[in-house]
Design an enzyme around this catalytic site. Structure first.
Site, PDB file in Angstrom:
ATOM      1  N   GLU A 111      36.050  16.845  21.627  1.00 54.60           N
ATOM      2  CA  GLU A 111      34.934  17.740  21.354  1.00 54.60           C
ATOM      3  C   GLU A 111      35.405  19.178  21.482  1.00 54.60           C
ATOM      4  OE1 GLU A 111      31.390  16.541  23.724  1.00 54.60           O
ATOM      5  OE2 GLU A 111      32.643  14.821  24.264  1.00 54.60           O
ATOM      6  N   LYS A 113      35.374  22.890  22.766  1.00 49.81           N
ATOM      7  CA  LYS A 113      34.969  23.508  24.040  1.00 49.81           C
ATOM      8  C   LYS A 113      34.250  24.816  23.714  1.00 49.81           C
ATOM      9  CE  LYS A 113      36.745  24.888  28.555  1.00 49.81           C
ATOM     10  NZ  LYS A 113      36.150  26.239  28.536  1.00 49.81           N
ATOM     11  N   ASP A 115      32.248  28.271  24.248  1.00 50.45           N
ATOM     12  CA  ASP A 115      32.371  29.363  25.208  1.00 50.45           C
ATOM     13  C   ASP A 115      31.002  29.967  25.451  1.00 50.45           C
ATOM     14  OD1 ASP A 115      33.683  30.937  26.965  1.00 50.45           O
ATOM     15  OD2 ASP A 115      34.488  32.336  25.490  1.00 50.45           O
ATOM     16  N   TYR A 222      26.343  18.129  25.319  1.00 50.59           N
ATOM     17  CA  TYR A 222      27.553  17.318  25.219  1.00 50.59           C
ATOM     18  C   TYR A 222      27.703  16.202  26.249  1.00 50.59           C
ATOM     19  CZ  TYR A 222      28.994  20.775  28.736  1.00 50.59           C
ATOM     20  OH  TYR A 222      29.050  21.584  29.836  1.00 50.59           O
ATOM     21  N   LYS A 309      43.338  24.233  26.104  1.00 53.36           N
ATOM     22  CA  LYS A 309      42.988  25.597  25.723  1.00 53.36           C
ATOM     23  C   LYS A 309      43.889  26.074  24.578  1.00 53.36           C
ATOM     24  CE  LYS A 309      40.198  27.435  27.856  1.00 53.36           C
ATOM     25  NZ  LYS A 309      40.082  28.090  29.161  1.00 53.36           N
ATOM     26  N   CYS A 406      44.813  53.641  53.301  1.00 57.15           N
ATOM     27  CA  CYS A 406      44.898  54.102  54.703  1.00 57.15           C
ATOM     28  C   CYS A 406      46.282  54.635  55.063  1.00 57.15           C
ATOM     29  CB  CYS A 406      44.516  52.966  55.651  1.00 57.15           C
ATOM     30  SG  CYS A 406      45.702  51.597  55.655  1.00 57.15           S
ATOM     31  N   CYS A 421      49.011  45.300  53.412  1.00 57.96           N
ATOM     32  CA  CYS A 421      48.727  46.374  54.360  1.00 57.96           C
ATOM     33  C   CYS A 421      48.361  45.711  55.685  1.00 57.96           C
ATOM     34  CB  CYS A 421      47.564  47.236  53.864  1.00 57.96           C
ATOM     35  SG  CYS A 421      46.977  48.389  55.120  1.00 57.96           S
ATOM     36  N   CYS A 427      41.711  49.483  57.662  1.00 58.22           N
ATOM     37  CA  CYS A 427      41.824  49.772  56.226  1.00 58.22           C
ATOM     38  C   CYS A 427      40.468  49.490  55.557  1.00 58.22           C
ATOM     39  CB  CYS A 427      42.914  48.901  55.616  1.00 58.22           C
ATOM     40  SG  CYS A 427      43.242  49.264  53.877  1.00 58.22           S
TER      41      CYS A 427
END
Length: 667
Positions: A111, A113, A115, A222, A309, A406, A421, A427
């Site tokens: 199927e 995909k 978006d 789906y 993908k 910082c 850091c 910070c």
């Protein structure tokens, strides 16, 4: 004349016209005629309120105002899909499937995909009952009033259908509708929307449903989920949904082999650009539902499905500068500031450069022409430099040595890619980030308190850590920017309500490095209290299921820090849940204590979930796979041959559903 029958006939007729137009794309009357009939129905309903129907076609115009969307727990969890980016990934996935199923014939559904924004819609007795966003998979927001305005979603089903079920799909905004919306904004001098997906997702959370009704949203369905559906395969499920009146894309195809899956992928990689909506890949599922049950789930994803993908779109642009961000753990992330460029439907201005090693590897310099793509078509990233365009006088990038916030000297732990850091409690971005994490939805979910407000509270010296939230007063926060009496009260009430959040989510909220949602649940369930976790040794922690040395060491370091200990003591005093509250089950026993069970097949008297719950309620444990530690395999119809073979090899006792009931009664 029977006025009730007239109203019902009009509703049925308008529902059919909606279906013809928005699902079948074959209208049989003009828009004018449809509008006239709709007005007639509205007038009749107004005159005869006793015949009210919450799913009347007149409700599609919206008008309901929702100030706060209610959070609702999904009846069936919404899992996310594992992603693949190469044929080798798919081959590995098929090998894993075959290993579990025992090399039996497997068919796949392919199927596209879509978006969009994921949605789960519940139907009872053929009527749309509720619509919930994906949320975190376990719970989402109730957006039923907004969903009812989307005309491709049936309010009343056709034909014969299960008494109750959930159907999953994607709310999408077709390109044509998106372009029309943007053109209207441009004409009145407003900023156009960035991309169809985000616009569709944002539309679902509009407070006025009549505004949602104006947007040309569609829903592509789906997957059906529920009990006793009598649907044998995914493809049968799609066909059934189509007959009930849902808009189910016609592109889905049955594949008898991985070769046929690749044919489908290769075809749509080229032809996807001709579709009227965004798609970024193909979803491949094991077609047979019995085989899906046998394969089951990981902690996050179904083992029987995977998303392939498509290769990301790529563009080139100029790197204007590099800046550095400080995360809540102190991790430094270099960010590329780019000349704005259009990429996969959005304007990209920034991209992560990850770390110093990545900058060194790419030899990236300010002023370079760089190639940008979206990883998984979501997050922009720089994948290379066009050295033919480089200015010969450009200077090599020197990574910063001190924190940009910082000015502490940065450190880099051996074996780790990032600089940090170490100024953990001094910070500002780290402090703000930890508090923002603490209040986030998956953690303490404090209503009325957002990320910007946290920064305001910190910058106005009202909080220096998340325990300070519990001492805030309305009078303290009223002078803050954009803070009125009602919003100040909501914030204080939200903080107070967070004291009801269960221990496992509090543990996640503390922000211990490497302790995500799943690990927090494991630790909470094992140790029961925050003090028990604090007093655990490194080896004790490592021996907890799925807790490795890296996580264990991080937990130890968190509790060694006396500032953290003081904060936790304050949280205790404020009444935050730092102990596990066991849910009382009056039928629970310890009859199966110490026994490990693996469940396989389809059962008559239990659903698989109910069977597993019965085991756990009586002290037993559920194993995901058969091993020498397994005590029993509870076998139903269509038990996987691979599990049968392994159980036989290891001489693990195989019992039927009835034998399990006897075991439970006789123990």
């Amino acid at each position: 004349m029977d006025i009730q029958q007239t109203i019902q006939d009009l509703r049925d007729e308008l529902n059919q016209h909606n279906h013809n137009y928005y699902v079948l794309d074959s209208p049989t009357i003009s828009d004018f005629e449809f509008d006239q009939k709709l007005k007639q129905l509205q007038e009749l309903e107004k005159q005869n309120p006793e015949f009210f129907d919450e799913n009347s076609p007149t409700k599609r115009v919206g008008g309901t105002i929702t100030k706060n969307f209610t959070t609702v727990v999904h009846d069936y969890r919404m899992y996310s899909l594992d992603n693949s980016y190469s044929p080798e990934d798919l081959i590995d996935w098929e090998n894993r499937v075959q290993k579990v199923l025992g090399n039996v014939p497997v068919q796949f559904t392919c199927e596209l995909k879509y978006d969009g924004a994921s949605i789960s819609i519940t139907y009872e007795k053929g009527k749309l009952k509720r619509a919930i966003t994906r949320g975190d998979g376990f719970q989402g927001d109730d957006i039923t009033n907004n969903i009812k305005t989307i005309k491709s979603i049936p309010l009343q089903l056709k034909g014969t259908y299960p008494d109750k079920f959930d159907i999953r799909g994607e709310i999408i905004l077709p390109f044509a509708g998106f372009e029309k919306m943007n053109q209207e904004l441009i004409e009145i001098g407003e900023t156009p929307y960035s991309n169809p997906r985000n616009t569709a997702s944002g539309s679902l959370k509009l407070q006025d449903s009549s505004e949602v009704a104006k947007r040309p949203l569609e829903c592509l369905l789906y997957f059906i989920v529920g009990n006793n559906l009598n649907i044998p395969t995914q493809l049968d499920g799609l066909e059934a949904a189509r007959k009930w009146g849902f808009k189910v894309p016609k592109e889905a195809k049955l594949a008898n082999s991985l070769e046929e899956v690749f044919e489908f992928i290769n075809y749509w990689d080229i032809h996807r650009h001709n579709l009227p909506y965004e798609t970024d890949g193909v979803v491949v599922k094991v077609n047979d539902f019995h085989q899906q049950d046998e394969l089951g789930y990981t902690a996050k994803s179904p083992r029987w499905a995977i998303a392939y993908k498509f290769k990301a779109e790529q563009v080139s642009t100029t790197l204007n500068s590099i800046s550095y961000q400080v995360g809540r753990t102190g991790s430094i992330t270099p960010v590329a500031n780019l000349k704005p460029v259009q990429l996969a439907g959005t304007i990209v201005k920034r991209a992560s450069l990850h770390n110093a090693d990545q900058i060194e590897k790419l030899d990236i310099r300010v002023g370079d022409t760089v190639f940008v793509e979206k990883g998984g078509e979501i997050i922009p990233k720089i994948i290379g430099v066009d050295f033919t365009q480089r200015n010969p006088e450009s200077e090599k990038t020197k990574y910063i040595t001190h924190c940009p916030e910082c000015n502490y000297q940065l450190v880099r732990v051996a074996g780790e890619a990032n600089h940090y850091c170490p100024n953990f409690y001094g910070c500002p971005p780290q402090i703000i980030g930890r508090i923002q994490h603490y209040i986030s939805r998956k953690a303490m979910d404090i209503e009325g308190l957002g990320g910007e407000t946290v920064a305001l509270l910190f910058n106005n010296n009202l909080v220096k850590d998340y325990s300070d939230l519990y001492e805030l007063t309305v009078q303290q926060i009223l002078p803050l920017e954009r803070m009125a009496q009602k919003s100040a009260e909501n914030l204080i009430n939200g903080v107070e309500k967070s004291k009801e959040i269960p221990f496992e989510r509090v543990l996640y909220a503390l922000g211990i490095r490497y302790v995500g949602e799943t690990v927090a649940k494991k630790l909470a369930k094992h140790y029961k209290t925050i003090d028990a976790i604090r007093n655990a040794s490194l080896m004790d922690l490592i021996l907890v299921d799925e807790i490795g040395e890296k996580i264990a060491q991080s937990v130890i370091e968190f509790f060694v820090n006396q500032e953290n200990v003081k904060i936790i003591q304050r949280l205790k005093e404020f009444g935050v849940q730092l102990e596990l509250v066991e849910k009382f089950n009056p039928d629970a026993t310890d009859k199966l204590a110490g026994k490990i069970f693996v469940v396989s097949g389809v059962f008559e008297k239990f659903s698989r979930d109910d069977l597993k719950k019965a085991i756990e309620d009586n002290g037993g444990k559920i194993g995901s796979s058969i091993s020498t530690k397994t005590d029993f395999v509870v076998a139903g119809d269509n038990m996987g041959p691979a599990k049968l073979e392994k159980a036989t090899q290891l001489k693990v006792k195989i019992i039927s559903e009835d034998e399990f009931i006897l075991l439970l009664n006789n123990s």
